[in-house]
Every structure is written in structure tokens, then in C-alpha cells.
Design a protein around this motif. Structure first.
Motif, PDB file in Angstrom:
ATOM      1  N   TRP A  11      37.235 -12.178  59.863  1.00 41.57           N
ATOM      2  CA  TRP A  11      36.413 -13.194  59.471  1.00 41.57           C
ATOM      3  C   TRP A  11      35.218 -13.129  60.386  1.00 41.57           C
ATOM      4  CZ3 TRP A  11      34.004 -17.490  60.611  1.00 41.57           C
ATOM      5  CH2 TRP A  11      32.940 -18.122  60.070  1.00 41.57           C
ATOM      6  N   LEU A  12      35.962 -13.532  61.520  1.00 41.00           N
ATOM      7  CA  LEU A  12      34.769 -13.732  62.742  1.00 41.00           C
ATOM      8  C   LEU A  12      34.423 -12.145  63.075  1.00 41.00           C
ATOM      9  CD1 LEU A  12      36.795 -15.628  65.610  1.00 41.00           C
ATOM     10  CD2 LEU A  12      34.963 -16.082  64.631  1.00 41.00           C
ATOM     11  N   MET A  13      35.219 -11.078  63.168  1.00 39.78           N
ATOM     12  CA  MET A  13      34.156  -9.705  63.392  1.00 39.78           C
ATOM     13  C   MET A  13      33.270  -9.482  61.531  1.00 39.78           C
ATOM     14  SD  MET A  13      36.363  -6.427  62.558  1.00 39.78           S
ATOM     15  CE  MET A  13      37.247  -6.641  64.505  1.00 39.78           C
ATOM     16  N   ARG A  14      34.005 -10.199  60.999  1.00 36.45           N
ATOM     17  CA  ARG A  14      32.617 -10.166  59.795  1.00 36.45           C
ATOM     18  C   ARG A  14      32.010 -10.982  60.080  1.00 36.45           C
ATOM     19  NH1 ARG A  14      31.558 -12.550  55.095  1.00 36.45           N
ATOM     20  NH2 ARG A  14      30.665 -11.557  53.618  1.00 36.45           N
ATOM     21  N   HIS A  15      31.932 -12.058  60.305  1.00 37.13           N
ATOM     22  CA  HIS A  15      30.910 -13.020  60.917  1.00 37.13           C
ATOM     23  C   HIS A  15      29.259 -12.455  62.087  1.00 37.13           C
ATOM     24  CE1 HIS A  15      29.210 -16.204  63.047  1.00 37.13           C
ATOM     25  NE2 HIS A  15      28.848 -17.017  61.716  1.00 37.13           N
ATOM     26  N   GLU A  16      30.189 -11.850  62.840  1.00 38.96           N
ATOM     27  CA  GLU A  16      29.795 -11.446  63.788  1.00 38.96           C
ATOM     28  C   GLU A  16      28.576 -10.337  63.047  1.00 38.96           C
ATOM     29  OE1 GLU A  16      31.357  -9.708  67.300  1.00 38.96           O
ATOM     30  OE2 GLU A  16      30.058 -10.026  68.510  1.00 38.96           O
ATOM     31  N   ARG A  17      29.153  -9.562  62.970  1.00 41.45           N
ATOM     32  CA  ARG A  17      28.030  -8.056  61.885  1.00 41.45           C
ATOM     33  C   ARG A  17      27.461  -9.370  61.167  1.00 41.45           C
ATOM     34  NH1 ARG A  17      31.813  -6.129  58.621  1.00 41.45           N
ATOM     35  NH2 ARG A  17      31.241  -6.412  56.859  1.00 41.45           N
ATOM     36  N   LEU A  18      27.498 -10.148  60.242  1.00 39.85           N
ATOM     37  CA  LEU A  18      26.381 -10.080  59.503  1.00 39.85           C
ATOM     38  C   LEU A  18      25.260 -11.408  60.294  1.00 39.85           C
ATOM     39  CD1 LEU A  18      28.263 -11.387  56.623  1.00 39.85           C
ATOM     40  CD2 LEU A  18      26.852  -9.710  56.708  1.00 39.85           C
ATOM     41  N   VAL A  19      25.379 -12.067  61.526  1.00 41.48           N
ATOM     42  CA  VAL A  19      24.619 -13.103  61.374  1.00 41.48           C
ATOM     43  C   VAL A  19      24.077 -11.956  63.323  1.00 41.48           C
ATOM     44  CG1 VAL A  19      25.602 -15.284  61.563  1.00 41.48           C
ATOM     45  CG2 VAL A  19      26.534 -13.502  63.663  1.00 41.48           C
ATOM     46  N   THR A  37      35.632  -1.111  76.215  1.00 44.56           N
ATOM     47  CA  THR A  37      35.530   0.232  75.829  1.00 44.56           C
ATOM     48  C   THR A  37      35.786   0.408  74.552  1.00 44.56           C
ATOM     49  OG1 THR A  37      37.732  -0.002  76.600  1.00 44.56           O
ATOM     50  CG2 THR A  37      36.209   1.470  77.838  1.00 44.56           C
ATOM     51  N   LEU A  38      36.414  -0.620  73.976  1.00 45.04           N
ATOM     52  CA  LEU A  38      37.064  -0.875  72.991  1.00 45.04           C
ATOM     53  C   LEU A  38      36.281  -2.596  71.198  1.00 45.04           C
ATOM     54  CD1 LEU A  38      40.263   0.881  72.137  1.00 45.04           C
ATOM     55  CD2 LEU A  38      38.215   1.995  71.483  1.00 45.04           C
ATOM     56  N   SER A  39      34.869  -2.390  71.364  1.00 45.27           N
ATOM     57  CA  SER A  39      34.859  -3.569  70.805  1.00 45.27           C
ATOM     58  C   SER A  39      33.863  -3.256  69.662  1.00 45.27           C
ATOM     59  CB  SER A  39      33.769  -4.357  71.433  1.00 45.27           C
ATOM     60  OG  SER A  39      32.380  -4.115  71.641  1.00 45.27           O
ATOM     61  N   ALA A  40      34.194  -4.397  68.751  1.00 46.45           N
ATOM     62  CA  ALA A  40      34.061  -4.096  66.533  1.00 46.45           C
ATOM     63  C   ALA A  40      32.503  -3.151  67.080  1.00 46.45           C
ATOM     64  CB  ALA A  40      34.120  -5.074  66.465  1.00 46.45           C
ATOM     65  N   ASP A  41      32.040  -3.494  67.965  1.00 44.98           N
ATOM     66  CA  ASP A  41      30.708  -3.279  67.627  1.00 44.98           C
ATOM     67  C   ASP A  41      30.207  -1.765  67.728  1.00 44.98           C
ATOM     68  OD1 ASP A  41      31.118  -3.984  70.601  1.00 44.98           O
ATOM     69  OD2 ASP A  41      28.906  -4.636  70.518  1.00 44.98           O
ATOM     70  N   ARG A  42      31.098  -1.616  68.755  1.00 45.48           N
ATOM     71  CA  ARG A  42      31.166   0.150  68.624  1.00 45.48           C
ATOM     72  C   ARG A  42      31.219   1.124  67.835  1.00 45.48           C
ATOM     73  NH1 ARG A  42      31.204   2.571  74.593  1.00 45.48           N
ATOM     74  NH2 ARG A  42      30.326   0.601  75.652  1.00 45.48           N
ATOM     75  N   PHE A  43      32.332   0.589  66.243  1.00 47.17           N
ATOM     76  CA  PHE A  43      31.753   1.448  65.592  1.00 47.17           C
ATOM     77  C   PHE A  43      31.711   0.392  64.048  1.00 47.17           C
ATOM     78  CE2 PHE A  43      36.407   0.555  68.072  1.00 47.17           C
ATOM     79  CZ  PHE A  43      36.657   1.751  67.648  1.00 47.17           C
ATOM     80  N   ALA A  44      30.460   0.470  64.765  1.00 49.99           N
ATOM     81  CA  ALA A  44      29.498  -0.547  63.481  1.00 49.99           C
ATOM     82  C   ALA A  44      29.109   0.907  62.504  1.00 49.99           C
ATOM     83  CB  ALA A  44      28.197  -1.354  64.163  1.00 49.99           C
ATOM     84  N   LEU A  45      28.557   1.832  63.457  1.00 54.04           N
ATOM     85  CA  LEU A  45      27.635   2.611  62.342  1.00 54.04           C
ATOM     86  C   LEU A  45      29.437   3.396  61.503  1.00 54.04           C
ATOM     87  CD1 LEU A  45      26.066   4.113  64.706  1.00 54.04           C
ATOM     88  CD2 LEU A  45      24.634   2.830  62.608  1.00 54.04           C
TER      89      LEU A  45
END
Lengths: 318, 542
Positions: free
Chosen positions: B266-274, B94-102
Motif C-alpha cells: 500500500w505504501l509503495m502505491r501511495h508513494e507512487r501516487l503522491v 540499488t534496488l528501490s521501488a522507484d527504479r522499477f517505476a517505468l
């Protein structure tokens, strides 16, 4: 133009326009029979052919798909409202309508994937809910990308699809090879389907529905995400299939595609058929898209939103 | 801060929304709540009783033992919770970082919000309340110890949540490929089993008489300087007046939070970038098992099932479980060699756990079967063909390995080994039959194949009790064999125990046959409901 059930201006039951509420269920026989049906006939059996006191008009056994009084309720909301339709054999039939019109629900009920609350659906003279397995073997329903076993390779998936339909392995493999070639997936035959692009995924789904050479093909938004070149190739395959006696039923939002490819079209809104017939009959001399907008309504003047500006105003800071 | 609070509110709004939407979720939530209250009451009662015991035995100076138990036990619980979080609860879907990507929320703010929402969930609140009740056991040592123990409670919880979030982020962000995620998933399960069986392994490997408190004291001293045990040592520092150590340990914990937070961000950023970066494409030659399975509908299903089994880390337990059991029981058989024969028996029972929810593991692919009109019986036969052959061969190998271990341990009653192994095969076949029925009726959400570390709503709760229905049923259907075994043991001891072998095998084959036939019929009758349930599960997995 054939005006079905009740035509573009349906006569409301209990004095209400059909707007998706439970009270506005139109019943099974609109436009097709003089027989009486209960006005508030929401109490319906699981099997639509065994209903208490509701007589449905006889479906057209000669049609590829014939639907009478099909209905589906979700709580108080009516998704499909006593819908009736005949799809001729050998036609390329487009079912169009706005979002939430009931296209997918109708196709699901007509292909044995969703139990209707009322109505009869017949495919090539067989009652869908009396001969479900038989009907399913005669037709090819294109699965959605989420509905396939995507950890198989493209070749394995097609082989699987053929063998599940009772085809022998050698024949399935032969046809799988042909389909992979025809759908420009030859290079991806040994790649796991999960790694396909959206367009490739659509193509493999379509191929898996065609491997047993069905007499009726049911495709929900088949060209979504497919590139123009592949799309043109697919259209050729489908048109040729229809020309050899096969029936293609597609649901789509894209009017231009329907106008170009289909021989027939049904416009659906609020769970009812607003108009159906050949493209020329439904268009009635106008552009099909304009006619569609007239039939389904809902167009209005562009609203002016004061704060919605492409430049100049400050956006909300994050 | 406002954004973080908004995320917490969003978490609870989503929870209430799910509860309103589905009565099943409400039942799961209530069971979870009862379990949480049970945990809190259990900790309170336990802490109170220990406190009373300590008070009564004050003369024996129980403090060093209590200190050691708290740190070693606390560290053990800490590690278990972190692994369990990864294995069972996973990344909340329900609440993962990619849900807030936009939304363009800054990484730090988002990470803080997600950590806060983790603390404010039912497990977080339960853990905090439980930790706040631990001081009940220190009540006889005065206010400073109790107060510092109260202070330590949020430190314990925040550290657990921070480390768990970091492990989770690392698992999902760094391991982008499906293969590496699968390997990690299997490793995590192995580590979990080893940690959970740690005490057993230690006692059985060394012998309980060789274990001295001094060994544990040294371990506890070491652990008290790690983030896992530091918070549990705080009350003892306060009692001893070691305020310097107290401050240093607080600093260790604070530093852990900061490092975990920075690394997770950092991992959140890394995941977003890759995200979306092309994974190395793996081409597979030929059609695999499709080329040699029977040329029929059920043969196709067997081939597909076997292919999936080998590519699905979530079901890898089927292949791993017997080896794990053999290892564990081999270690534990030091004092009683016959113990090793529990391996085939236990393997037989546990290997069926994924299959009892097999349709949920298959996911939406089942829709394709329904669209095509595949008969339920073909589906059941297809699955059973693979699992029966695989299981019987596997159990035979484990049985032979158990016999080898038994002989090495100096065991003499080979009959027991034969009986346990072949009765295990009977149990396995029966539980397979039960699973073929249960999988059409008692389904529960599982993590998606694409995200084995994710956790759909309701998974943890339903996974807590639904798998035990088929296990219980497997026991019940084997009652005839159990009766025969008891009668044989009472009347003739070991002499005629071998008679149990054919009885168990016939019992197993019969139940398997019934299970396949009944499961096929149930599947035909419920196929649309099954598809609807799987569709619902798929929505939860998003």
C-alpha cells in the motif's frame, strides 16, 4: 573554413582511422606545427606543460582560450584526441558535437577541472595548469545543478558565489539582486534552490557564474530545460555580454540555437575538431545542421523493426 | 514469481558489477564478508558453549533463564536490527521501488521481489545462517526442540526483513517533506541510542540488586506473544508440548508477514501516487548568517556551513550528541558521581565524527569551490570557525550541566569537573584539527541530503571503520596531555591536576592550527581527486 587539426578527414596515425582507440591518439601538434612528436605518446606527465620530449606548438596568447594537442584517455578509450582550438576574444563560441564527442571533457580540461593527459590549454594568455587559480578567477564556469549548494536560497547562493570570488558582501548582494531581477528569479529569491524547477535551477547556475563579471563565460548546455521566454531573456543578456568584449563559450547539441546565437562554432567528433571558424565558414553555404551531419557522419537509413508497431500487435503482458 | 527471482538476480548482478568496477568496493565487500563470517562463527561458538554450560548445569534447571534470555535478547536484537537497518543501511539505493517505476510491474510482485532480494543479500543470508546455528544450544533437550529451533530460523529472518521493509517504506513514503524526514531521522537516532543503552539504563536506574528474574519472566511472556519474540519461543513450546501455543505463535508470525506485506505494498502505491506532489514551500527571509559572518571568503564558507548544519539531519548528531551523552552519563552516575564528567570528554570525541567526513556530507557542492578556485585554507578556516565556536560553547554548557548533576549526586571534587570539561575542549579542538586533515583523505559515501534514509553502495562497510581513523588519530595527538595527566596523578594526586587544563588547551589549539594548515594544503593538492570521489559518491546515491 579553417580546417583544424587535420581537418574533416584526419590523416590517421599508424594506419588507423580515429575511432576512439588508444592507438589512434593523434599527438599534440596536428595541423599546427611541423615539429615531430612521439607517435605513441601515451606516457604523459600529470602537468601537460612539463612533458618529456613532447614539444607543443605555442598557443595563441591573444585568444580568449587557446588549446593545443589536448588529450584525455580513459583506459583504452580516447575521450579527447590531440584537440587544438583557438577561441577569439569577444566571440560567442559554440562547441557542438554528438554525445560522447568530448565536448565536456575538453571544457573541463580547459577550465582546470580535469587534468589532461597531454596538451596545453591557455585562457587569456595564462596557462591553465600553471596558473590554475588565476585562470579560475578570470573565468566563469556555469556549474551543473547537482554541483551547487542547493540548500541555500537563490539569494544566498548568489551572495555565496560572489563572496567566494573575493567580492565584498555589499557588492555581492547588489549584484545578486540585479541578477535575480534579470533572470526572472525575483520571486524565488528567498526559496531554497533545491525547490526550484529545472529551468530555474539552470538560471541560478548561470547567474552564479556571472556574478563576478568574468572575461570568459563557459557554459555547458545552458538552455536545457529553460522555457522559451526565459531562454530569450538569457540570450539577450549573453549577447550583450559578448558585445561588450566578453567571450561566451557554450557547448550544445542544438544546432538551431548555435546558428542563431553564436558567431563562431567548432564541430567536435571522436575527440577531435572536425571544423571550426565563423558560422558561415563552417556551414560553407549549407544549412549548419546538414553540414554538421556531414562532418560527424553516423546517419543511416531508418532501420525497419518488424515488431515495433504503434498499433495492432499485442504488447508483452506485465 | 519469475519477476521476483529476476529481481533477486538483478540484485546480485548489480553487486558483482559494482565489485568489478571499483577495487574499493571489493575491499568493502570482503570486509563485510569477513564480518559476516565472524558473526556466524561467533554465534556458532556461543551457542555451542551455552549448550555445554546448560548440559553441565542441568540439575539447576537453567531452562527458564535460557527461555527469558532468548526472548528478551532476541526481541532486543530484532528491534536493534530494524532500527539499524533504517539508520545505517537504509533503503538500498540499488534496488528501490522507484527504479522499477517505468516497467509497470504490479505492486504486489515488485514488493515480493524486493523483500525476497532483501532476504537473499549478505545480511539476510548471514542472519539466517546464524539463526540456524542457535539450535546448538538446545542440543541437550532433544530432537523436537532442535528441529523446531531450525524451523524458527527462517521465521525469525523473514519477520525481521518484513518489519524492516515496512518501517523503511513508511519512513520514505509517508514522510515526503524534508522537514518531517529530518525529524524522524533524529528521533530514530535517539531511539537507537536509548535501545542500545537500555540494559545500562535499567541497571543504573534501579540498581542491580533490585532486579529479579520474575520481572524479566513477565516481560518475556509478554514479548513471546508479539511478532518480535514469538519465533524465539517456538522451540520452548515444542519442548513443553504446548502445540496449541506453538500453532498460535506461528499464526501470529504469518499474520505479521501478511500485514507487513500488505502495508508495504500500500505504501509503495501511495508513494507512487503522491510522488512529485508539491511540498509546502518554505520561504526564508534575508540572507541569514551571511549577514553577520566575516566579510571574506572564509566568512562566506562559515555562513554556508552553518546554514547547512542547521538544515542537515545527518549532521544533527553534532548538536545532539552532547545532550545524549549528558543524559546517559547522568543516569549512570548514580553509584559513581564522577561518571557524569565523561559527558564533555566523550562529546568532544564524538562530535567530530561528521566533520571527519565533512566533504562527503557537503556533496557535489564542493565542485563549485573548485570551479571558482577557492583555496583549501579558506575552506578549512571557514568550517573551523563555526565548529570551534559552536563546540567550545556547547562543551562549556555541558560541563556546567555536568557540574550541577555532580553536585546533586553529592560529589565533592569540583576540580575533576573543571579538568574533564576543559581537557574535553582541548580534545575537541585537536580532533577538529585531525578532522580537517582526514576529511580530505578518508572519505566514505553518506546518504544524500535529499534522502537521509537511503544507503549508497559501500556506505555501511566504510562507515563501520573509517570514522575510527580520525578518532584514533585524535587520541594519538593528545598523547602529550595524557602523559602530563598521568605524571600529575602519580606525583600529586588531585592537587596539581589543574595543570592539565592549560596543557590540554595548548595541545588542542596547536593540533587545530596544524590541522587547518595541513588540511588546506592537502585540499589544494587533492581538489580534483576530491571532486572525482564526490562525483562517484553522488552516482552511488542515485
Amino acid at each position: 573554413m579553417i580546417e583544424t587539426p587535420g581537418g574533416a578527414d584526419p590523416k590517421p596515425i599508424q594506419g588507423k582511422q580515429s575511432s576512439g582507440s588508444a592507438e589512434s591518439y593523434r599527438g599534440p601538434a596536428d595541423g599546427y606545427s611541423q615539429e615531430e612528436y612521439p607517435r605513441d605518446s601515451r606516457v604523459l606527465e600529470n602537468s601537460p606543460v612539463q612533458r618529456d620530449g613532447i614539444k607543443y606548438p605555442t598557443p595563441n596568447a591573444g585568444a580568449a582560450m587557446s588549446i593545443r594537442g589536448l588529450a584525455k584517455f580513459y583506459g583504452d578509450k580516447i575521450a579527447v584526441n590531440g584537440l587544438s582550438l583557438d577561441i577569439p576574444v569577444g566571440s560567442f563560441y559554440g562547441i557542438v558535437g554528438p554525445n560522447g564527442a568530448g565536448k565536456t571533457t575538453t571544457l573541463n580540461m580547459a577550465t582546470g577541472m580535469l587534468v589532461p593527459d597531454a596538451g596545453v590549454a591557455m585562457v587569456l594568455g595564462k596557462d591553465v595548469w600553471l596558473h590554475t587559480s588565476e585562470v579560475k578567477r578570470m573565468i566563469g564556469v556555469m556549474p551543473q545543478p547537482s554541483q551547487i549548494f542547493d540548500r541555500l536560497t537563490g539569494l544566498q547562493l548568489l551572495l555565496y558565489s560572489g563572496m567566494l570570488r573575493g567580492m565584498k558582501r555589499a557588492e555581492s548582494q547588489q549584484r545578486a539582486d540585479d541578477l535575480l531581477l534579470a533572470f526572472d528569479l525575483e520571486n524565488a529569491r528567498n526559496l531554497m534552490v533545491a525547490e526550484y524547477s529545472s529551468g530555474m535551477m539552470k538560471k541560478i547556475c548561470l547567474a552564479s557564474a556571472m556574478i563576478h563579471s568574468p572575461r570568459v563565460l563557459v557554459l555547458d548546455e545552458p538552455f536545457e530545460s529553460v522555457d522559451p521566454v526565459s531562454s530569450a531573456n538569457l540570450k539577450d543578456i549573453l549577447v550583450e555580454y559578448a558585445q561588450t568584449g566578453g567571450t561566451v563559450i557554450i557547448s550544445s547539441h542544438v544546432m538551431a540555437l548555435v546558428e542563431k546565437m553564436c558567431t563562431h562554432v567548432a564541430v567536435i567528433a571522436n575527440g577531435q575538431v572536425k571544423a571550426d571558424g565563423t558560422i558561415a565558414q563552417v556551414a560553407a553555404g549549407e544549412d549548419l545542421e546538414d553540414r554538421f551531419l556531414q562532418l560527424v557522419g553516423g546517419r543511416h537509413q531508418a532501420a525497419h523493426i518488424a515488431w515495433l508497431q504503434g498499433g495492432g500487435s499485442e504488447s508483452v503482458a506485465g | 514469481m519469475l519477476t521476483a527471482i529476476l529481481i533477486v538476480r538483478l540484485r546480485w548482478s548489480l553487486t558483482w558489477a559494482y565489485l568489478r568496477k571499483s577495487s574499493w568496493q571489493t575491499i568493502g565487500f570482503i570486509i563485510g564478508l569477513i564480518f559476516a563470517i565472524g558473526c556466524v562463527v561467533g554465534v556458532a561458538r556461543g551457542a555451542w558453549e551455552i549448550g555445554t554450560l546448560v548440559e553441565r548445569n542441568a540439575a539447576a534447571n537453567p531452562l527458564p533463564i535460557m527461555n527469558t534470555v532468548m526472548i528478551v535478547g532476541g526481541t532486543f536484537a530484532f528491534l536493534l536490527t530494524s532500527i539499524l537497518q533504517l539508520m545505517l543501511f537504509g533503503q538500498g539505493s540499488t534496488l528501490s521501488a522507484d527504479r522499477f517505476a517505468l516497467f509497470g510491474i504490479r505492486d504486489r510482485v515488485l514488493q515480493f521481489g524486493l523483500t525476497l532480494s532483501g532476504l537473499c543479500g549478505i545480511p539476510g543470508i548471514t542472519g539466517l545462517v546464524a539463526c540456524l546455528l542457535i539450535p546448538l544450544m538446545y542440543r541437550s533437550y532433544g530432537a523436537p526442540m532442535v528441529l523446531t529451533a531450525l524451523l524458527a530460523a527462517p521465521f525469525i529472518m523473514i519477520t525481521i526483513i518484513s518489519v524492516s521493509k515496512l518501517i523503511m517504506s513508511a519512513a520514505t513514503s509517508l514522510l515526503q517533506s524534508k522537514r518531517s524526514q529530518s525529524i524522524l531521522y533524529i528521533m530514530i537516532i535517539l531511539i537507537f541510542i536509548l535501545v542500545a543503552n537500555g540494559p545500562n539504563i535499567v541497571i543504573n536506574s534501579f540498581g542491580i540488586e533490585q532486579l529479579r528474574l520474575s520481572v524479566f519472566l513477565s516481560v518475556a511472556t509478554f514479548l513471546s506473544w508479539t511478532p518480535f519474540g514469538a519465533a524465539f519461543q517456538l522451540p520452548f513450546d515444542a519442548l513443553a508440548g504446548n502445540w496449541l501455543f506453538f500453532v498460535v505463535r506461528i499464526a501470529i508470525l504469518l499474520l505479521t508477514w501478511v500485514l507487513c506485506f500488505m502495508a508495504s505494498t500500500w505504501l509503495m502505491r501511495h508513494e507512487r501516487l503522491v510522488a512529485g506532489a508539491a511540498e509546502k514551500v518554505v520561504l526564508r527571509k534575508g540572507v541569514g548568517s551571511f549577514s553577520w559572518m566575516p566579510d571574506s571568503v572564509s566568512g562566506a564558507i562559515s555562513a554556508r556551513y552553518l546554514t547547512y548544519l542547521l538544515r542537515d539531519p545527518r549532521q544533527a548528531m553534532v548538536l545532539l550528541m552532547p545532550v545524549i551523552f549528558l543524559g546517559l552519563f547522568a543516569i549512570q552516575s548514580a553509584s559513581l558521581p564522577e561518571m557524569v564528567f565523561m559527558a564533555p570528554l566523550m562529546s568532544a570525541l564524538f562530535m567530530m565524527m561528521p566533520e571527519s567526513n565533512g566533504l562527503a556530507y557537503d556533496g557535489m557542492g564542493m565542485t563549485m569551490h573548485v570551479q571558482i578556485g577557492v583555496r583549501g585554507i579558506d575552506d578549512r578556516i571557514g568550517r573551523v570557525r563555526v565548529l570551534a565556536v559552536l563546540g567550545c560553547v556547547y562543551l562549556a554548557v555541558i560541563g556546567i550541566a555536568s557540574l550541577v548533576v555532580y553536585n546533586l549526586r553529592g560529589g565533592q571534587f569540583v576540580t575533576i569537573g573543571m579538568v574533564c570539561t576543559l581537557c574535553g575542549v582541548g580534545v575537541y579542538l585537536a580532533s577538529l584539527g585531525v578532522a580537517e586533515v582526514c576529511s580530505c583523505m578518508f572519505m566514505y559515501p553518506v546518504a544524500s541530503l535529499a534522502k537521509p534514509f537511503s544507503s549508497p553502495q559501500g556506505r555501511a562497510v566504510s562507515q563501520g571503520f573509517l570514522p575510527f581513523i580520525p578518532m584514533l588519530a585524535s587520541g594519538v595527538v593528545m598523547i602529550p596531555t595524557v602523559i602530563v595527566v598521568i605524571v600529575l596523578l602519580v606525583l600529586s594526586g588531585m592537587t596539581y591536576l589543574w595543570i592539565a587544563i592549560p596543557v590540554a588547551l595548548v595541545n588542542g589549539v596547536l593540533i587545530l592550527w596544524l590541522g587547518v594548515a595541513l588540511g588546506g594544503r592537502i585540499m589544494d593538492a587533492r581538489q580534483l581527486k576530491i571532486v572525482a570521489t564526490l562525483t562517484h559518491f553522488a552516482q552511488l546515491q542515485r
